[in-house]
Design an enzyme around this catalytic site. Sequence first.
Site, PDB file in Angstrom:
ATOM      1  N   SER A  47       0.690  -1.112  -0.083  1.00  0.00           N
ATOM      2  CA  SER A  47      -0.013   0.023  -0.072  1.00  0.00           C
ATOM      3  C   SER A  47       0.906   1.435   0.057  1.00  0.00           C
ATOM      4  CB  SER A  47      -1.062  -0.037   1.268  1.00  0.00           C
ATOM      5  OG  SER A  47      -2.016   0.855   1.190  1.00  0.00           O
ATOM      6  N   ASP A 166      -5.432  -4.584  -2.031  1.00  0.00           N
ATOM      7  CA  ASP A 166      -4.554  -4.373  -1.149  1.00  0.00           C
ATOM      8  C   ASP A 166      -3.725  -5.353  -0.608  1.00  0.00           C
ATOM      9  OD1 ASP A 166      -2.928  -2.918   0.814  1.00  0.00           O
ATOM     10  OD2 ASP A 166      -4.529  -1.224   1.366  1.00  0.00           O
TER      11      ASP A 166
END
Length: 481
Positions: A47, A166
């Site tokens: 991320s 993610d």
Amino acid sequence: MYDAERGWSLSFAGCGFLGFYHVGATRCLSEHAPHLLRDARMLFGASAGALHCVGVLSGIPLEQTLQVLSDLVRKARSRNIGIFHPSFNLSKFLRQGLCKCLPANVHQLISGKIGISLTRVSDGENVLVSDFRSKDEVVDALVCSCFIPFYSGLIPPSFRGVRYVDGGVSDNVPFIDAKTTITVSPFYGEYDICPKVKSTNFLHVDITKLSLRLCTGNLYLLSRAFVPPDLKVLGEICLRGYLDAFRFLEEKGICNRPQPGLKSSSEGMDPEVAMPSWANMSLDSSPESAALAVRLEGDELLDHLRLSILPWDESILDTLSPRLATALSEEMKDKGGYMSKICNLLPIRIMSYVMLPCTLPVESAIAIVQRLVTWLPDMPDDVLWLQWVTSQVFTRVLMCLLPASRSQMPVSSQQASPCTPEQDWPCWTPCSPKGCPAETKAEATPRSILRSSLNFFLGNKVPAGAEGLSTFPSFSLEKSL
């Protein structure tokens, strides 16, 4: 952990809008121990950590990095309801910013030196991507690594034809060898570079390799990772990263050059580092005057930071980077001009909240139309993917309900009729976007129909074009049937 003999890598945790912490930590390493970044075998990230790794390997200047992060925060806070406003599109902003800031040869600069953490939608497994063939692939991988389900949208993006979300969902602190990896995280926990909490509570919780100490400080940081605070708070977090990294270097004894601290004069410093307001500062200046020279937007930033750090870390405040303080000072300034000051007046803000029930529907309609227009090129594939996922969910629910209904049947009926006609069982065979399974025979038993359907959807071999479409992990079929 740092191991000079075996080599080392660095891993930056996913932290949302708290990526300012990574900027401060990396700035400290580049000033006091540049070999840690220069000679590192690989940089890992998930991320926001992956975004930071790409920025470091691409050689993006400190000022530009802070500018991009600050613009993202301003964009998220520009509306009354912040990130919940329909016009806020995190993935779109990231893609535009990456295409603008990354160099054209970024794939050549980072290939083999980075590990971007992704979570594959098909089975929930973690994937580390290291090699790229173009700049577009780098952008796609970063957008996938930053896509938080339901927060960033409903339909996950794809990388090389496979859907990912993610990387923090499966591995928020990726690494290959824990013994030779220096971990960096803005959360209180068990990392090499992280904040230290003023508490005797030693309880921890591990979530996708994210070690979190159970304290109120982590609750606040977790909330701010998704809902960005004011830029001054993020500036303090950036300086906190610098201090924590310096403490790590002191504990390991690997500082290898003089500190460019705030007590140093501008003589011998790089022109872009030296500040005009420090030109008249002498080496005999007190710590109070040195701290006063770098207080950002008044005295709030450093004063608040001094209250939140441990007592033995106060001496490290004198080692703060002048260039980092200058860049933060520039980004903390209000760049909206007079119009921004007028909009921030209390009567104007109250009026905007009062008018929100009238303005929000109009703004929402405009945002929806804009999203539909930009979604048109990808709409066919995304709609088929949604249909495929819906069929997956239906099949799983059906499989969970069937054993319960069969167990409630009388024993005599189960023994008398081992094979029930097909019409007595609510079984539906879903179709993939690009192909359907062979037509089942009418005389097949419900168990064979269900096994055939589940083998098609949950088997090891997924139909062409349907990779990464299942949202649930597979399991043993024979045990269930």
